[in-house]
Design an enzyme around this catalytic site. Structure first.
Site, PDB file in Angstrom:
ATOM      1  N   THR A  93       1.053  -1.238  -0.018  1.00  0.00           N
ATOM      2  CA  THR A  93      -0.046  -0.015  -0.152  1.00  0.00           C
ATOM      3  C   THR A  93       0.945   1.265  -0.132  1.00  0.00           C
ATOM      4  O   THR A  93       0.617   2.316  -0.806  1.00  0.00           O
ATOM      5  CB  THR A  93      -0.929   0.036   1.343  1.00  0.00           C
ATOM      6  OG1 THR A  93      -1.409  -1.326   1.430  1.00  0.00           O
ATOM      7  CG2 THR A  93      -2.165   0.976   1.088  1.00  0.00           C
ATOM      8  N   LYS A 116       1.388  -5.884  12.563  1.00  0.00           N
ATOM      9  CA  LYS A 116       2.392  -5.861  11.469  1.00  0.00           C
ATOM     10  C   LYS A 116       3.375  -6.735  11.271  1.00  0.00           C
ATOM     11  O   LYS A 116       3.796  -7.587  12.063  1.00  0.00           O
ATOM     12  CB  LYS A 116       2.912  -4.365  11.512  1.00  0.00           C
ATOM     13  CG  LYS A 116       1.694  -3.209  11.249  1.00  0.00           C
ATOM     14  CD  LYS A 116       2.467  -1.692  11.685  1.00  0.00           C
ATOM     15  CE  LYS A 116       3.631  -1.498  10.763  1.00  0.00           C
ATOM     16  NZ  LYS A 116       3.512  -1.688   9.426  1.00  0.00           N
ATOM     17  N   ALA A 139      -0.416  -1.944   7.499  1.00  0.00           N
ATOM     18  CA  ALA A 139      -0.813  -3.041   8.498  1.00  0.00           C
ATOM     19  C   ALA A 139      -1.449  -4.370   7.758  1.00  0.00           C
ATOM     20  O   ALA A 139      -1.903  -4.411   6.676  1.00  0.00           O
ATOM     21  CB  ALA A 139      -1.588  -2.269   9.488  1.00  0.00           C
ATOM     22  N   GLU A 158       9.979  -0.361  11.704  1.00  0.00           N
ATOM     23  CA  GLU A 158       8.519  -0.006  11.716  1.00  0.00           C
ATOM     24  C   GLU A 158       8.114   0.323  12.909  1.00  0.00           C
ATOM     25  O   GLU A 158       7.781   1.641  13.063  1.00  0.00           O
ATOM     26  CB  GLU A 158       7.486  -0.888  11.107  1.00  0.00           C
ATOM     27  CG  GLU A 158       7.691  -1.019   9.613  1.00  0.00           C
ATOM     28  CD  GLU A 158       6.599  -2.159   8.993  1.00  0.00           C
ATOM     29  OE1 GLU A 158       6.509  -2.178   7.839  1.00  0.00           O
ATOM     30  OE2 GLU A 158       6.201  -3.169   9.660  1.00  0.00           O
ATOM     31  N   LYS A 202      -8.298  -5.319   5.871  1.00  0.00           N
ATOM     32  CA  LYS A 202      -7.374  -5.395   7.178  1.00  0.00           C
ATOM     33  C   LYS A 202      -8.167  -5.145   8.292  1.00  0.00           C
ATOM     34  O   LYS A 202      -7.657  -5.226   9.282  1.00  0.00           O
ATOM     35  CB  LYS A 202      -6.276  -4.302   6.777  1.00  0.00           C
ATOM     36  CG  LYS A 202      -5.245  -4.365   5.367  1.00  0.00           C
ATOM     37  CD  LYS A 202      -4.615  -6.014   5.697  1.00  0.00           C
ATOM     38  CE  LYS A 202      -3.929  -5.959   4.262  1.00  0.00           C
ATOM     39  NZ  LYS A 202      -2.787  -5.131   4.212  1.00  0.00           N
TER      40      LYS A 202
HETATM   41  C1  5RP Z   1       5.533  -5.062   6.762  1.00  0.00           C
HETATM   42  C2  5RP Z   1       4.307  -4.551   7.123  1.00  0.00           C
HETATM   43  C3  5RP Z   1       3.395  -3.869   6.248  1.00  0.00           C
HETATM   44  O1  5RP Z   1       3.024  -2.526   6.703  1.00  0.00           O
HETATM   45  C4  5RP Z   1       2.378  -4.594   6.116  1.00  0.00           C
HETATM   46  O2  5RP Z   1       2.474  -5.982   5.790  1.00  0.00           O
HETATM   47  C5  5RP Z   1       1.662  -3.890   4.777  1.00  0.00           C
HETATM   48  O3  5RP Z   1       0.558  -4.624   4.178  1.00  0.00           O
HETATM   49  P1  5RP Z   1       0.480  -4.271   2.775  1.00  0.00           P
HETATM   50  O4  5RP Z   1       1.623  -4.804   1.643  1.00  0.00           O
HETATM   51  O5  5RP Z   1      -1.026  -5.023   2.544  1.00  0.00           O
HETATM   52  O6  5RP Z   1       0.307  -2.780   2.501  1.00  0.00           O
HETATM   53  O7  5RP Z   1       3.936  -4.560   8.406  1.00  0.00           O
HETATM   54  O8  5RP Z   1       6.381  -5.575   7.802  1.00  0.00           O
END
Ligand code: 5RP
Length: 226
Positions: free
Chosen positions: A29, A94, A83, A103, A121
């Site tokens: 995202t 996460k 997330a 993060e 989500k």
């Molecule tokens: C990576 C994370 C990302 O923020 C999470 O996996 C994001 O998901 P997406 O790819 O669907 O935006 O925690 O460690």
């Protein structure tokens, strides 16, 4: 859900004001946020990002963002990140991309954490998504035993990528813990931190201020957590 991710990622670009130094999350995202910022940079926008992973650092540099290390600044006004699960109180899982440690450090250094995600989500309670727990490689099987013995979860998978053990940006392993339903995320986070060898968990407790949620029909919803 790709369209929802694209829409919400692009929409979130408005949060990044000219001259801002902000925390830049990781994931698919956030990718769309960076694409929109790249367009605005080509039109003269000047911004600086503190990336939350090596992948994001590369992506941001390719997009023309100035990138700095977290140690170069006192505090961040804003971090925008994705997330894997978001509950109604704004507690998060996460780490699906393996960047949870950096993060969480960047989010903790930020006055505001805004989550961008597609509507899949949103969950009533955390735990369907296997909880990532970042561990020191030395003796990680002992950590697995302790987590299983304490009944925290039913099954643990050592994360693999391309047939090999996944190694995080900070040279750790990730245990994906199948918990099914997490009743008390705050207590679970503390319990996991008490196990020697655990570096960080994917539970982000009381960290998110808001979430921007993208829906497939193009709608974007703002949820305030605090
Ligand atoms: C990576 C994370 C990302 O923020 C999470 O996996 C994001 O998901 P997406 O790819 O669907 O935006 O925690 O460690």
């Amino acid at each position: 859900m790709e369209l929802a991710k694209k829409n919400v990622g692009a929409y979130a670009a408005d949060l990044v004001k000219p001259g801002m130094v902000f925390g830049l999350g990781s994931g698919t995202t956030v990718y769309w946020l960076v694409q929109e910022l790249a367009t605005r940079i080509s039109q003269g926008l000047e911004i600086t990002a503190v990336p939350t992973s090596e992948d994001t650092k590369r992506l941001a540099e390719q997009a023309g963002l100035k990138v700095i290390d977290l140690n170069e600044i006192e505090r961040l006004e804003l971090t925008i990140d994705g997330a894997d699960e978001i509950d109604p109180r704004g507690q998060l899982i996460k780490g699906g991309g393996g960047a949870l440690l950096q993060e969480k450090i960047v989010a903790a250094a930020s006055k505001e954490l805004i989550i961008i995600a597609d509507s899949s989500k949103l969950v009533a309670s955390l735990g369907k998504f296997p909880l990532p727990v970042e561990v020191i490689p030395f003796g990680y099987k002992q950590v697995e035993h302790q987590i299983l013995d304490s009944g925290i979860c039913n099954k643990i998978n050592l994360r693999k990528k391309d047939g090999k053990t996944f190694v995080s940006d900070h040279h750790h392993y990730i245990l994906d813990c199948e918990c099914e339903k997490i009743v008390d995320a705050a207590s679970l986070n503390i319990s996991l931190h008490l196990i020697p060898g655990v570096v960080e968990t994917g539970l982000f407790i009381d960290m998110a201020n808001k979430a921007l949620i993208g829906y497939e029909d193009g709608r974007i919803e703002l949820i305030n957590f605090k």
